[in-house]
Design a protein around this motif. Sequence first.
Motif, short mmCIF file in Angstrom:
data_model
loop_
_atom_site.label_atom_id
_atom_site.label_comp_id
_atom_site.label_asym_id
_atom_site.label_seq_id
_atom_site.Cartn_x
_atom_site.Cartn_y
_atom_site.Cartn_z
N ASN A 63 27.46 64.06 43.81
CA ASN A 63 26.22 63.39 44.19
C ASN A 63 26.32 61.88 44.07
O ASN A 63 25.81 61.15 44.90
N LYS A 66 28.37 60.71 46.99
CA LYS A 66 27.56 60.78 48.22
C LYS A 66 26.54 59.66 48.25
O LYS A 66 26.32 59.03 49.27
N ARG A 67 25.90 59.45 47.10
CA ARG A 67 24.86 58.43 47.03
C ARG A 67 25.45 57.05 47.34
O ARG A 67 24.87 56.24 48.04
N ARG A 70 26.09 56.76 51.02
CA ARG A 70 24.83 56.60 51.74
C ARG A 70 24.30 55.18 51.57
O ARG A 70 23.81 54.57 52.50
N LYS A 71 24.41 54.68 50.35
CA LYS A 71 23.92 53.34 50.05
C LYS A 71 24.67 52.32 50.90
O LYS A 71 24.08 51.40 51.47
N GLU A 73 26.22 52.89 53.73
CA GLU A 73 25.84 53.07 55.13
C GLU A 73 24.52 52.36 55.42
O GLU A 73 24.39 51.64 56.39
N LYS A 74 23.57 52.58 54.52
CA LYS A 74 22.25 51.97 54.69
C LYS A 74 22.36 50.46 54.71
O LYS A 74 21.78 49.80 55.55
#
Length: 260
Positions: A63, A66-67, A70-71, A73-74
């Motif tokens: 997790n 993944k986080r 994602r961070k 990417e954002k």
Amino acid sequence: MHNIYNILSDIDILNDETKRMNCPNCGGYKTFTVSNSMGRLLWNCYKASCNVSGSKSVHLSINDIKRTLRKEEKKSQHFAMPEYIVPYKGQPEINRFMERFDLMGGLHHDVKDNRVVFPIVHDGITVDAIGRSLRNSLPKWKRYGNSGLPFTSGCGKIAVVVEDCVSAVIVGSDVYVGVAVLGTSLSDIHKRYLSQFSSAIVALDPDALPKATEMCNDLRSVVETVRVIRLSDDLKYKSPNDIEKLTAIGDELNGNSINT
Ligand SMILES: [Zn+2]
């Protein structure tokens, strides 16, 4: 020290996070920092009289990983072109610039700072933009977002690493992707982007040859085949000699990729 490990194991700290607290060793007010950098826990006290510091590997959960992704990417996707940057629609300043370097469309205009703006588009999304001054103001190249991503042009299989956006546009084609790093060194983000290619050509300006060799060695850790081209002029001036050299290396690399 045993005490420190106990305290550290009680801290819930995510990757890329830094926490500041009172030092468990000297009691200094918020002088103790702990940070987690990709599963490496680092701690340190800022008080000169206190010698607490160290590092240790910690487990990164799925997790957590993944986080982090994602961070990132954002971070790179959350970009909106400032309202003072408008698409090209025949502005004379932009016309002159395009004529000078024989460029086609796709450019924008920073009307506030008079810059020609190159949008950075990755996977069909504008993630950042870079503007070159049209009135010799500094910085010559200005970045509007914070993606750290290179400006790219073209859709080929061979990356050509160049210094500036104009050179990237000129070299970009269905054979090459021009990758402008805006300088003569590679960041981790540049390398991550370039790692998708199996061949790359380093084509820095002629005055940067030692840097080009350094960059070439650096790139070899992520790209299988890396070549340096000795340019006689900046690529954006399209010296026939240089274009010929580039084409020869490109043909050779393409031939290799077809055979293997
Ligand atoms: Zn301390």
